[in-house]
Design an enzyme around this catalytic site. Sequence first.
Site, PDB file in Angstrom:
ATOM      1  N   CYS A  11       0.866  -1.172   0.000  1.00 11.75           N
ATOM      2  CA  CYS A  11       0.000   0.000   0.000  1.00 11.75           C
ATOM      3  C   CYS A  11       0.907   1.227   0.000  1.00 11.75           C
ATOM      4  O   CYS A  11       2.121   1.114   0.042  1.00 11.75           O
ATOM      5  CB  CYS A  11      -0.915  -0.011   1.213  1.00 11.75           C
ATOM      6  SG  CYS A  11      -2.107  -1.359   1.173  1.00 11.75           S
ATOM      7  N   TRP A  15       2.882   0.836   6.286  1.00 13.12           N
ATOM      8  CA  TRP A  15       2.851   0.618   7.737  1.00 13.12           C
ATOM      9  C   TRP A  15       1.444   0.670   8.306  1.00 13.12           C
ATOM     10  O   TRP A  15       1.248   0.711   9.499  1.00 13.12           O
ATOM     11  CB  TRP A  15       3.762   1.620   8.459  1.00 13.12           C
ATOM     12  CG  TRP A  15       3.576   3.060   8.062  1.00 13.12           C
ATOM     13  CD1 TRP A  15       4.365   3.767   7.208  1.00 13.12           C
ATOM     14  CD2 TRP A  15       2.565   3.969   8.496  1.00 13.12           C
ATOM     15  NE1 TRP A  15       3.902   5.049   7.076  1.00 13.12           N
ATOM     16  CE2 TRP A  15       2.795   5.200   7.860  1.00 13.12           C
ATOM     17  CE3 TRP A  15       1.480   3.862   9.352  1.00 13.12           C
ATOM     18  CZ2 TRP A  15       1.985   6.307   8.044  1.00 13.12           C
ATOM     19  CZ3 TRP A  15       0.669   4.968   9.539  1.00 13.12           C
ATOM     20  CH2 TRP A  15       0.930   6.176   8.893  1.00 13.12           C
ATOM     21  N   ARG A  17      -2.291  -0.207   6.209  1.00 12.32           N
ATOM     22  CA  ARG A  17      -3.164  -1.243   5.649  1.00 12.32           C
ATOM     23  C   ARG A  17      -2.392  -2.484   5.247  1.00 12.32           C
ATOM     24  O   ARG A  17      -2.936  -3.581   5.273  1.00 12.32           O
ATOM     25  CB  ARG A  17      -3.928  -0.675   4.448  1.00 12.32           C
ATOM     26  CG  ARG A  17      -4.932   0.395   4.850  1.00 12.32           C
ATOM     27  CD  ARG A  17      -5.577   1.040   3.642  1.00 12.32           C
ATOM     28  NE  ARG A  17      -4.617   1.602   2.694  1.00 12.32           N
ATOM     29  CZ  ARG A  17      -4.107   2.829   2.763  1.00 12.32           C
ATOM     30  NH1 ARG A  17      -4.447   3.611   3.757  1.00 12.32           N
ATOM     31  NH2 ARG A  17      -3.254   3.259   1.854  1.00 12.32           N
ATOM     32  N   ARG A  57      -2.067   6.828  15.358  1.00 14.26           N
ATOM     33  CA  ARG A  57      -3.294   6.235  14.834  1.00 14.26           C
ATOM     34  C   ARG A  57      -4.384   6.084  15.889  1.00 14.26           C
ATOM     35  O   ARG A  57      -5.567   6.175  15.579  1.00 14.26           O
ATOM     36  CB  ARG A  57      -3.006   4.886  14.191  1.00 14.26           C
ATOM     37  CG  ARG A  57      -2.204   4.997  12.923  1.00 14.26           C
ATOM     38  CD  ARG A  57      -2.738   6.069  12.045  1.00 14.26           C
ATOM     39  NE  ARG A  57      -2.653   5.720  10.647  1.00 14.26           N
ATOM     40  CZ  ARG A  57      -3.067   6.514   9.690  1.00 14.26           C
ATOM     41  NH1 ARG A  57      -3.581   7.693   9.971  1.00 14.26           N
ATOM     42  NH2 ARG A  57      -2.976   6.155   8.441  1.00 14.26           N
TER      43      ARG A  57
END
Length: 99
Positions: A11, A15, A17, A57
């Site tokens: 992706c 780091w 998905r 996140r």
Amino acid sequence: LQSGRPVLVHCSDGWDRTPQLTSLAQLMLDSFYRTRQGFRVLVEKEWFAHGHRFATRCGHKIGDDNPSQRSPVFLQWLDCVRQLTIQYPSAFEFNEAYL
């Protein structure tokens, strides 16, 4: 995969998905990763080693006021793992309490 041929998954950053997809596939394909030791190895290898930004996140980074960087990718993955442990409890050495 079952024929032993390599697979490339990538992706944009690699780091986020990417480990979500690859670690879920490895968990389903290799029984080692369904053991306690294997699960720890999988998280270290696919999430920590590839630089997943846990604090950013999950919104726990001190001084980070940018909500656009929040994305519960790891928590989504853990929920997928939990769903698998519920659907196939005998395939796992651990359960949702371990997670």
